[in-house]
Scaffold this motif. Structure first.
Motif, PDB file in Angstrom:
ATOM      1  N   SER A  35      -4.884  -3.898  -8.196  1.00  0.00           N
ATOM      2  CA  SER A  35      -4.598  -2.385  -8.895  1.00  0.00           C
ATOM      3  C   SER A  35      -3.263  -1.862  -8.862  1.00  0.00           C
ATOM      4  N   ASP A  36      -2.960  -0.886  -9.399  1.00  0.00           N
ATOM      5  CA  ASP A  36      -1.561  -0.378  -9.663  1.00  0.00           C
ATOM      6  C   ASP A  36      -1.115   0.093  -8.137  1.00  0.00           C
ATOM      7  N   ALA A  37      -1.836   0.512  -7.446  1.00  0.00           N
ATOM      8  CA  ALA A  37      -1.434   0.910  -5.905  1.00  0.00           C
ATOM      9  C   ALA A  37      -0.769  -0.567  -5.481  1.00  0.00           C
ATOM     10  N   CYS A  38      -1.524  -1.639  -5.321  1.00  0.00           N
ATOM     11  CA  CYS A  38      -1.134  -2.666  -4.591  1.00  0.00           C
ATOM     12  C   CYS A  38       0.063  -3.308  -5.309  1.00  0.00           C
ATOM     13  N   LYS A  39       0.275  -3.097  -6.697  1.00  0.00           N
ATOM     14  CA  LYS A  39       1.532  -3.574  -7.396  1.00  0.00           C
ATOM     15  C   LYS A  39       2.747  -2.753  -6.863  1.00  0.00           C
ATOM     16  N   ALA A  40       2.391  -1.330  -6.626  1.00  0.00           N
ATOM     17  CA  ALA A  40       3.550  -0.250  -6.387  1.00  0.00           C
ATOM     18  C   ALA A  40       3.991  -0.566  -4.879  1.00  0.00           C
ATOM     19  N   ARG A  69      -0.503   1.058   0.906  1.00  0.00           N
ATOM     20  CA  ARG A  69      -1.354  -0.033   1.547  1.00  0.00           C
ATOM     21  C   ARG A  69      -2.712   0.293   1.674  1.00  0.00           C
ATOM     22  N   GLU A  70      -3.134   1.543   2.259  1.00  0.00           N
ATOM     23  CA  GLU A  70      -4.354   2.122   2.492  1.00  0.00           C
ATOM     24  C   GLU A  70      -5.195   2.108   1.293  1.00  0.00           C
ATOM     25  N   ILE A  71      -4.540   2.521   0.317  1.00  0.00           N
ATOM     26  CA  ILE A  71      -5.313   2.722  -1.166  1.00  0.00           C
ATOM     27  C   ILE A  71      -5.671   1.137  -1.674  1.00  0.00           C
ATOM     28  N   CYS A  72      -4.788   0.244  -1.551  1.00  0.00           N
ATOM     29  CA  CYS A  72      -5.147  -1.104  -1.828  1.00  0.00           C
ATOM     30  C   CYS A  72      -5.991  -1.822  -0.957  1.00  0.00           C
ATOM     31  N   LEU A  73      -6.107  -1.511   0.102  1.00  0.00           N
ATOM     32  CA  LEU A  73      -7.175  -2.393   1.189  1.00  0.00           C
ATOM     33  C   LEU A  73      -8.390  -1.683   1.079  1.00  0.00           C
ATOM     34  N   THR A  74      -8.429  -0.268   1.067  1.00  0.00           N
ATOM     35  CA  THR A  74      -9.733   0.462   1.055  1.00  0.00           C
ATOM     36  C   THR A  74     -10.449   0.991  -0.304  1.00  0.00           C
TER      37      THR A  74
END
Length: 91
Positions: A35-40, A69-74
């Protein structure tokens, strides 16, 4: 009962190996694109505290990186909340 020839035994063995390989490939987890959040996370500000909202939930994150990080994990779509629902005074 007639015995099977060596070629027949090898053919059966190869067929079983092929079948097992196909089943194994279909059993592998399907990897989702990152996801974009994980890349960011690589470009986030580790010193910027964030108050964020996700539907009715409000949460304070100690840094922008923690929120990403929370967005990426959950998978929750936390958005910065500029209405200050976290009741945290400006730093």
């Amino acid at each position: 009962m007639p015995s099977l020839g060596i070629a027949t035994k090898i053919s059966i063995l190869l067929l079983l190996i092929c079948l097992a390989s196909v089943l194994c490939v279909f059993a592998l987890p399907i990897f989702e694109p990152i996801s974009d959040a994980c890349k960011a996370i690589d470009d986030c500000d580790p010193f910027q505290p964030v108050c964020a909202a996700h539907f009715n939930e409000h949460q304070f994150f100690y840094s922008h990186c923690d929120m990403l990080r929370e967005i990426c994990l959950t998978g929750k779509d936390w958005k910065p909340d500029y209405l200050s629902h976290c009741n945290v005074s400006k730093l």
